[in-house]
Scaffold this active site. Sequence first.
Site, PDB file in Angstrom:
ATOM      1  N   HIS A  49       2.679 -12.082  -7.100  1.00  0.00           N
ATOM      2  CA  HIS A  49       2.485 -13.238  -7.952  1.00  0.00           C
ATOM      3  C   HIS A  49       4.220 -13.927  -7.649  1.00  0.00           C
ATOM      4  O   HIS A  49       4.310 -15.168  -8.023  1.00  0.00           O
ATOM      5  CB  HIS A  49       2.315 -12.894  -9.530  1.00  0.00           C
ATOM      6  CG  HIS A  49       3.376 -12.288  -9.951  1.00  0.00           C
ATOM      7  ND1 HIS A  49       2.708 -10.835 -11.062  1.00  0.00           N
ATOM      8  CD2 HIS A  49       4.869 -11.571  -9.908  1.00  0.00           C
ATOM      9  CE1 HIS A  49       4.548 -10.008 -11.380  1.00  0.00           C
ATOM     10  NE2 HIS A  49       4.932 -10.421 -10.690  1.00  0.00           N
ATOM     11  N   HIS A  67       8.270  -5.500  -7.314  1.00  0.00           N
ATOM     12  CA  HIS A  67       7.994  -5.838  -8.223  1.00  0.00           C
ATOM     13  C   HIS A  67       7.355  -4.204  -9.458  1.00  0.00           C
ATOM     14  O   HIS A  67       8.146  -4.508 -10.684  1.00  0.00           O
ATOM     15  CB  HIS A  67       6.125  -6.614  -8.598  1.00  0.00           C
ATOM     16  CG  HIS A  67       5.935  -6.751  -9.609  1.00  0.00           C
ATOM     17  ND1 HIS A  67       6.814  -7.692 -10.294  1.00  0.00           N
ATOM     18  CD2 HIS A  67       5.497  -6.244 -10.910  1.00  0.00           C
ATOM     19  CE1 HIS A  67       6.588  -7.498 -11.867  1.00  0.00           C
ATOM     20  NE2 HIS A  67       5.695  -6.776 -12.171  1.00  0.00           N
TER      21      HIS A  67
END
Length: 518
Positions: free
Chosen positions: A294, A245
């Site tokens: 996520h 990420h």
Amino acid sequence: MAHGPAKGIRRWLYTTNHKDIGSLYLWFSFAMFILGGAFAMIIRAELFQPGMQLVDPEFFNQMTTMHGLVMVFGAIMPAFVGLANWMIPMMIGAPDMALPRMNNLSFWLLPPAFLMLAATLFTEGGAPQAGWTFYAPLSTTYANPLTATIFIFAVHTMGASSIMGSINIIATILNMRAPGMSYMKMPLFVWTWLITAFLLVAVMPVLAGAVTMMLMDIHGGTSFFDAAGGGDPVLFQHVFWFFGHPEVYIIILPAFGVISQIIPTFSRKPLFGYSSMVYATASIALLSFIVWAHHMFTVGMPLAGELFFMYATMLIAVPTGVKVFNWIATMFKGSISFETPMLFSLAFLVLFTIGGFTGVMLSIAPADFQYHDSYFVVAHFHYVMVAGAVFSMSAAVYYWLPKWTGRMYSEPLAQVHFWTSFVGFNLTFFPQHFVGLAGMPRRYSDYALQFADYNMVSSCGAFLYGVSQILFLVIVILTVKGGKKTTKEKTWEGAEGLEWTVPSPAPYHTFSTPPTVK
């Protein structure tokens, strides 16, 4: 005995000149862009209609894996490092990068790394088939050990290159700024790269740890990611995304820097909210470390975990929104001219914002259960990666090419490149939102008949976008070989009491922003 300057191949092999190394990075990244694009063309040709046309499913999986790896690690990241090498010393008034020999080495590690990666296509089992995220156990238990080992060595090599390049950028910015240039007087491109370099130094060792654990699982008898031996495949996802990420922001932050240089120039106004841009960039970087899961809402994490990562992901939209607001405010009541760098920047602004909105949709955990691993996700991250990173890269090349070469590109041809890219990109990826919401899964070589029309449009758009990049290459070569000479550039003058100014008119592209010292 005195030696003259190196000529021919020796010049490029042994160069310690930041401009030469920047050019090497840029040409290498474009070669990788074409290679990764060729893999994408195979994917889209196969998906042109349902049923098997060109390749079998195993080769299709190899193409999806190689396309992602080559584009992220071979095309986008080296392109921005090339920009950093070219522009940062000039923007901060430094004679060169702080560690020139390491700079040379950091580039020359990349070609062997990607030769190794490409060589896996010719091994007995073919290239990796685990997707660019190379999740275990697909990349360990079920992979060809030879292919996986070569791949791991290639990842280690490109990681070492990234770390060296980042250390060099940090050392240059911290130690070699012109006297009087405080941190809050640095151009935004320099700021975004300083923050990006710290991100790279922080997360590349995490990737190295992940692939080393893979290597141990394959050859060392360990079971880090093997449930049968007491390990956990979900552990791989956590380690990978803790790298992966921040990696997304490593790719997009330099793009923000480029756009923050171009929009003020073509709006004839200083950047609105300089300090808030700096703080927003730093906030995005810090928040990028706490949102990794996520990507993993569907693995069965506790509800508290899902809630935390959902809210943290939504929070990252706030500093990003600050940046978008500031770019729009910069243009407000400006005297805007729509040359090619500005067109690419405006396209970036609109399309990246669409990607941001779909990202907020994906951040909602219960909704993500439906979107996950569908083409909606593919559409989302291409709106961020291509419309974000690649469009800003095209803008940067058109903006600084006259500065680099002393020659002006053909504006009519460049505008053709922009419009074909813009139309091709949207034809390719916008329909993928719809097929994704209708339930088409990603990484499949075949699909149900109801998705045929949108996939046909998507494939046509992809080929249009691909052809437009060949036009881009032609434009750059024509410019270097025989473009019209630009007007005499302004130079850095003076050292103390620097006062930054917006560039004077005609041609605007020849200047960085802020370009001159009064």
